[in-house]
Scaffold this active site. Structure first.
Site, mmCIF file in Angstrom:
data_model
loop_
_atom_site.group_PDB
_atom_site.id
_atom_site.type_symbol
_atom_site.label_atom_id
_atom_site.label_comp_id
_atom_site.label_asym_id
_atom_site.label_seq_id
_atom_site.Cartn_x
_atom_site.Cartn_y
_atom_site.Cartn_z
ATOM 1 N N LYS A 104 51.133 37.324 72.934
ATOM 2 C CA LYS A 104 50.995 36.554 73.891
ATOM 3 C C LYS A 104 52.240 35.695 73.779
ATOM 4 O O LYS A 104 52.935 35.343 74.638
ATOM 5 C CB LYS A 104 49.470 35.825 73.430
ATOM 6 C CG LYS A 104 49.666 34.535 74.624
ATOM 7 C CD LYS A 104 48.614 33.533 74.530
ATOM 8 C CE LYS A 104 50.017 32.097 73.480
ATOM 9 N NZ LYS A 104 49.594 30.816 74.197
ATOM 10 N N ASP A 122 46.813 34.758 77.987
ATOM 11 C CA ASP A 122 45.666 34.171 76.611
ATOM 12 C C ASP A 122 44.505 33.179 77.418
ATOM 13 O O ASP A 122 43.723 34.395 77.999
ATOM 14 C CB ASP A 122 46.399 32.368 76.960
ATOM 15 C CG ASP A 122 46.633 32.270 78.624
ATOM 16 O OD1 ASP A 122 45.672 32.773 79.632
ATOM 17 O OD2 ASP A 122 46.672 30.530 78.464
#
Length: 196
Positions: A104, A122
């Site tokens: 991420k 996320d």
């Protein structure tokens, strides 16, 4: 929102990296409170790489998991200096070699700094994508990322990443989504299921 941007404040790619590492399971608002003094004290990887945990911790003690994040920041700076000559790598594999940097975080760096077709997933992106029907109840962030990248044109992926985050943060909230005020409710799988 034609030009969505990250809500993290930063001035260099290195400082964005620090902010994104700090933002894990923490609000951008809190991160933006602590980073100005951190950035001033450590303007580059070289200065942070030689810092001790005792020196760095006071700057970030109010974020979540400050002990782990202190170690990650210092170790990431050391790897940047030792393996990359102090320069930020611009590919996912090398970014993920940095301590504290997972997929991420690496994707955030690629999308924000280099405007690459990288989809950072996320909690907001994961939730919103499933809720509105961009994914078909993906079980993992990686599955969500792959589906979104497959179906969203590459040139708008960096913007789409921010659109989904901001939509999840301010409209399609986890506990109380504001469906009646949502500008895309007519296209939303969950909203249409509830109203039919």
């Amino acid at each position: 929102m034609p030009s969505p941007e990250t809500e993290l404040h930063y001035d260099t790619p290195f400082h964005l990296l620090l902010a994104v590492i700090l933002s894990a399971q923490c609000t951008d608002k809190r991160v933006n409170i602590v980073t100005p003094s951190l950035f001033k004290a450590y303007p580059d990887p070289e200065s942070l790489a030689v810092a001790s945990e005792e020196e760095v911790f006071p700057y970030i003690k109010s974020v979540t998991f400050p002990n782990n994040k202190t170690r990650h920041l210092i170790r990431a700076a050391k790897v940047l200096v030792e393996e990359f000559g102090g320069e930020m790598p611009s590919d996912i594999d090398n970014l993920m070699k940095l301590p504290g940097v997972g997929r991420k975080t690496a994707n955030v760096m690629l999308a924000v700094v280099w405007d690459k077709a990288a989809m950072a997933v996320d909690t907001h992106v994961f939730r919103v994508s499933n809720r509105i029907g961009l994914t078909n109840n993906s079980k993992t962030p990686l599955a969500t990322e792959k589906t979104l990248v497959k179906h969203i044109p590459a040139e708008i992926i960096p913007k789409a990443h921010h659109w989904l985050i901001l939509h999840g943060r301010y409209v399609c909230k986890a506990r109380r989504p504001e469906c009646l005020d949502c500008g895309i409710k007519n296209f939303c799988k969950t909203y249409n299921k509830q109203t039919n």
